[in-house]
Design a protein around this motif. Sequence first.
Motif, PDB file in Angstrom:
ATOM      1  N   ASP A   6       0.815  -1.209   0.000  1.00  0.00           N
ATOM      2  CA  ASP A   6       0.000   0.000   0.000  1.00  0.00           C
ATOM      3  C   ASP A   6       0.855   1.268   0.000  1.00  0.00           C
ATOM      4  O   ASP A   6       0.345   2.364  -0.176  1.00  0.00           O
ATOM      5  N   LYS A   7       2.163   1.113   0.156  1.00  0.00           N
ATOM      6  CA  LYS A   7       3.095   2.241   0.074  1.00  0.00           C
ATOM      7  C   LYS A   7       3.754   2.315  -1.304  1.00  0.00           C
ATOM      8  O   LYS A   7       4.617   3.147  -1.542  1.00  0.00           O
ATOM      9  N   GLY A   8       3.376   1.398  -2.211  1.00  0.00           N
ATOM     10  CA  GLY A   8       3.881   1.433  -3.585  1.00  0.00           C
ATOM     11  C   GLY A   8       5.120   0.606  -3.865  1.00  0.00           C
ATOM     12  O   GLY A   8       5.711   0.718  -4.933  1.00  0.00           O
ATOM     13  N   ILE A   9       5.531  -0.234  -2.927  1.00  0.00           N
ATOM     14  CA  ILE A   9       6.713  -1.072  -3.135  1.00  0.00           C
ATOM     15  C   ILE A   9       6.322  -2.308  -3.937  1.00  0.00           C
ATOM     16  O   ILE A   9       5.426  -3.051  -3.541  1.00  0.00           O
ATOM     17  N   MET A  10       7.003  -2.532  -5.065  1.00  0.00           N
ATOM     18  CA  MET A  10       6.745  -3.700  -5.899  1.00  0.00           C
ATOM     19  C   MET A  10       7.371  -4.931  -5.249  1.00  0.00           C
ATOM     20  O   MET A  10       8.546  -4.942  -4.909  1.00  0.00           O
ATOM     21  N   GLU A  13       5.250 -11.057  -8.559  1.00  0.00           N
ATOM     22  CA  GLU A  13       4.066 -11.599  -9.239  1.00  0.00           C
ATOM     23  C   GLU A  13       3.552 -12.820  -8.486  1.00  0.00           C
ATOM     24  O   GLU A  13       4.343 -13.639  -8.002  1.00  0.00           O
ATOM     25  N   ILE A  14       2.231 -12.970  -8.421  1.00  0.00           N
ATOM     26  CA  ILE A  14       1.641 -14.171  -7.813  1.00  0.00           C
ATOM     27  C   ILE A  14       1.908 -15.363  -8.730  1.00  0.00           C
ATOM     28  O   ILE A  14       1.657 -15.298  -9.927  1.00  0.00           O
ATOM     29  N   VAL A  15       2.437 -16.436  -8.140  1.00  0.00           N
ATOM     30  CA  VAL A  15       2.661 -17.660  -8.911  1.00  0.00           C
ATOM     31  C   VAL A  15       1.815 -18.824  -8.402  1.00  0.00           C
ATOM     32  O   VAL A  15       1.654 -19.817  -9.110  1.00  0.00           O
ATOM     33  N   ASP A  16       1.293 -18.711  -7.191  1.00  0.00           N
ATOM     34  CA  ASP A  16       0.513 -19.812  -6.638  1.00  0.00           C
ATOM     35  C   ASP A  16      -0.233 -19.334  -5.384  1.00  0.00           C
ATOM     36  O   ASP A  16       0.012 -18.236  -4.887  1.00  0.00           O
ATOM     37  N   LEU A  17      -1.107 -20.196  -4.906  1.00  0.00           N
ATOM     38  CA  LEU A  17      -1.827 -19.964  -3.657  1.00  0.00           C
ATOM     39  C   LEU A  17      -1.640 -21.194  -2.774  1.00  0.00           C
ATOM     40  O   LEU A  17      -1.531 -22.313  -3.288  1.00  0.00           O
ATOM     41  N   ILE A  18      -1.618 -21.006  -1.470  1.00  0.00           N
ATOM     42  CA  ILE A  18      -1.598 -22.127  -0.537  1.00  0.00           C
ATOM     43  C   ILE A  18      -2.944 -22.138   0.165  1.00  0.00           C
ATOM     44  O   ILE A  18      -3.372 -21.119   0.734  1.00  0.00           O
ATOM     45  N   VAL A  31       4.590 -15.475  -3.965  1.00  0.00           N
ATOM     46  CA  VAL A  31       5.025 -14.362  -4.810  1.00  0.00           C
ATOM     47  C   VAL A  31       6.467 -14.579  -5.269  1.00  0.00           C
ATOM     48  O   VAL A  31       7.371 -14.772  -4.456  1.00  0.00           O
ATOM     49  N   LYS A  32       6.638 -14.545  -6.585  1.00  0.00           N
ATOM     50  CA  LYS A  32       7.968 -14.666  -7.183  1.00  0.00           C
ATOM     51  C   LYS A  32       8.499 -13.266  -7.449  1.00  0.00           C
ATOM     52  O   LYS A  32       7.787 -12.417  -7.993  1.00  0.00           O
ATOM     53  N   LYS A  33       9.750 -13.030  -7.051  1.00  0.00           N
ATOM     54  CA  LYS A  33      10.312 -11.699  -7.289  1.00  0.00           C
ATOM     55  C   LYS A  33      10.493 -11.492  -8.796  1.00  0.00           C
ATOM     56  O   LYS A  33      10.738 -12.433  -9.553  1.00  0.00           O
ATOM     57  N   THR A  34      10.337 -10.263  -9.202  1.00  0.00           N
ATOM     58  CA  THR A  34      10.497  -9.870 -10.588  1.00  0.00           C
ATOM     59  C   THR A  34      11.468  -8.706 -10.662  1.00  0.00           C
ATOM     60  O   THR A  34      11.883  -8.175  -9.620  1.00  0.00           O
ATOM     61  N   GLY A  36      12.755  -5.275 -10.512  1.00  0.00           N
ATOM     62  CA  GLY A  36      12.217  -4.125  -9.792  1.00  0.00           C
ATOM     63  C   GLY A  36      11.619  -4.467  -8.439  1.00  0.00           C
ATOM     64  O   GLY A  36      11.144  -3.586  -7.734  1.00  0.00           O
ATOM     65  N   SER A  37      11.632  -5.754  -8.067  1.00  0.00           N
ATOM     66  CA  SER A  37      11.090  -6.156  -6.765  1.00  0.00           C
ATOM     67  C   SER A  37      11.991  -5.662  -5.640  1.00  0.00           C
ATOM     68  O   SER A  37      13.203  -5.560  -5.797  1.00  0.00           O
ATOM     69  N   ALA A  38      11.397  -5.387  -4.509  1.00  0.00           N
ATOM     70  CA  ALA A  38      12.132  -4.935  -3.329  1.00  0.00           C
ATOM     71  C   ALA A  38      12.721  -6.155  -2.621  1.00  0.00           C
ATOM     72  O   ALA A  38      12.119  -6.709  -1.707  1.00  0.00           O
ATOM     73  N   GLU A  39      13.916  -6.586  -3.058  1.00  0.00           N
ATOM     74  CA  GLU A  39      14.520  -7.811  -2.522  1.00  0.00           C
ATOM     75  C   GLU A  39      14.799  -7.739  -1.032  1.00  0.00           C
ATOM     76  O   GLU A  39      14.599  -8.716  -0.324  1.00  0.00           O
ATOM     77  N   SER A  40      15.232  -6.583  -0.549  1.00  0.00           N
ATOM     78  CA  SER A  40      15.536  -6.474   0.882  1.00  0.00           C
ATOM     79  C   SER A  40      14.279  -6.678   1.720  1.00  0.00           C
ATOM     80  O   SER A  40      14.334  -7.259   2.796  1.00  0.00           O
ATOM     81  N   PHE A  41      13.146  -6.221   1.216  1.00  0.00           N
ATOM     82  CA  PHE A  41      11.878  -6.404   1.922  1.00  0.00           C
ATOM     83  C   PHE A  41      11.456  -7.866   1.856  1.00  0.00           C
ATOM     84  O   PHE A  41      11.047  -8.459   2.854  1.00  0.00           O
ATOM     85  N   LEU A  42      11.563  -8.474   0.673  1.00  0.00           N
ATOM     86  CA  LEU A  42      11.146  -9.866   0.482  1.00  0.00           C
ATOM     87  C   LEU A  42      11.976 -10.842   1.306  1.00  0.00           C
ATOM     88  O   LEU A  42      11.476 -11.863   1.757  1.00  0.00           O
TER      89      LEU A  42
END
Length: 82
Positions: A6-10, A13-18, A31-34, A36-42
């Motif tokens: 909600d703060k705009g951090i990418m 992409e959704i790849v599956d659901l559990i 969620v698979k990083k793409t 531009g993804s925020a790796e430090s957050f992930l």
Amino acid sequence: MPVVTDKGIMLGEIVDLIIDELTGKITYIVVKKTKGSAESFLQKLRHDREGNALLPYASIKYITEMVVVDEKYLRIQASRST
């Protein structure tokens, strides 16, 4: 489908659901990083065997052309898992 906070951090992409087999409810979005993804957050979140981030379904605020998740909720979850 893209996932952003909600703060705009990418986040990626959704790849599956559990889904919980007993209740039939979605528990996590995978969620698979793409680019531009925020790796430090992930990195602070839980991950599956393939390294994809597991975001609690409860963190979703709304879904439009993208899934918008509550960043504060994710940060709290991340701090509990460390």
